[in-house]
Scaffold this active site. Structure first.
Site, short mmCIF file in Angstrom:
data_model
loop_
_atom_site.label_atom_id
_atom_site.label_comp_id
_atom_site.label_asym_id
_atom_site.label_seq_id
_atom_site.Cartn_x
_atom_site.Cartn_y
_atom_site.Cartn_z
N ASP A 228 25.75 -1.56 27.64
CA ASP A 228 25.49 -1.56 29.07
C ASP A 228 25.64 -2.95 29.69
OD1 ASP A 228 24.81 1.07 28.68
OD2 ASP A 228 22.81 0.92 29.54
N HIS B 168 23.52 -3.91 24.68
CA HIS B 168 23.99 -4.56 25.90
C HIS B 168 25.03 -5.62 25.58
CE1 HIS B 168 20.02 -2.90 26.87
NE2 HIS B 168 20.46 -2.78 28.10
#
Length: 298
Positions: free
Chosen positions: A121, A266
């Site tokens: 992400d 991430h």
């Protein structure tokens, strides 16, 4: 900002959002395009050898809810972004997803065999995303990247590289807001502009989206469907945004590994060097353990 530093009201919103994500399963997998062999077109995993790839094309995922499992935890709050503001462009074009509109996100993948999905992400970030792409490429694996438009607008080359490698490029909003606090018109801007940007640079609109902080509401589900996207959350959270150490991230992935798991990591939002290093360790371990790292198919 860590979870225990969030204002009480914000923590409550995130808890409610997490509770909304009762375990649901995506029932389709994309063929692994980086490995030779026949690919199935019916629901279920690819029949190709273990490898990893993230692009998904079938229409709607219609699998039934999975058996109860760990709920998604909506607490990740990346610390920093270099986001660009939305510009006054033509309004986004809408393409409706086939009904029905979902009321909660998918959390895991169904299918036979030891299949898993890796997702990243908040990017793309030129400091960390290229390292993740290199590792995935070295192992012949695709993954899912949920990008923020405010990051991607400055790095369209990385969007194109993701698409060229066969990864799924998903929508993570433009500016990473708490969607549940936005008016429907603002949600349309956040998701719509990001979808337009992704389509402009990859040649295809995103088919999946993930709400920032895992905070969803009925407006986001409806508007996502209007844009032709399905909502995907996660099963295993590495909590890499807390920078817990490379080995801790590796341990969380390996301990959480199981058929159907979607792993959340991430590639932006702060110092993600630990996330990059951890991937280099756990990816070959997962493959050696017989996991087929693939992506959902719509």
């Amino acid at each position: 900002m860590k979870k225990d530093q969030l204002p009480t009201g914000r923590r409550m919103v995130l808890r409610i959002a997490a509770a909304l994500g009762a375990t649901t399963t995506v029932g389709l997998f994309a063929p692994d395009r980086l490995a030779p062999g026949p690919a199935t077109t019916a629901p279920g995993p690819s029949t190709t050898p273990p490898g990893r790839s993230p692009t998904t094309r079938p229409r709607t995922a219609t699998a039934p809810p999975a058996a109860a499992g760990p709920p998604a935890r909506a607490r990740h709050a990346p610390s920093s972004y270099r986001l660009q503001p939305m510009t006054a462009e033509a309004p986004p074009r809408y393409r409706r997803a086939a009904p029905p509109v979902r009321q909660r996100p998918f959390l895991r993948m169904s299918g036979t065999g030891r299949t898993m999905v890796l997702s990243f992400d908040d990017g793309p970030d030129p400091r960390y995303t290229p390292g993740i792409l290199r590792t995935l490429r070295a192992h012949g694996v695709r993954a899912m990247f949920f990008v923020c438009g405010g990051m991607a607008v400055s790095h369209p080359d990385l969007l194109r590289e993701m698409a060229a490698d066969g990864h799924v490029v998903g929508n993570h909003s433009w500016s990473h807001p708490n969607i549940t606090k936005l008016a429907p018109s603002a949600i349309r801007d956040e998701l719509g502009r990001t979808s337009e940007l992704i389509e402009r640079h990859t040649g295809a609109p995103p088919l999946w989206y993930r709400a920032p902080y895992g905070a969803w509401n009925r407006h986001s589900f409806r508007i996502g469907a209007e844009l032709g996207m399905e909502p995907l959350a996660w099963t295993v959270d590495t909590l890499d945004w807390t920078e817990p150490g490379t080995q801790t991230i590796v341990s969380r992935v390996m301990e959480g590994a199981a058929p159907g798991v979607v792993v959340l990591s991430h590639d932006a939002g702060g110092n993600r060097s630990q996330s990059v290093a951890a991937l280099r360790t756990y990816l070959p371990r997962l493959m050696d353990a017989g996991y087929h790292l693939t992506v959902p198919r719509r």
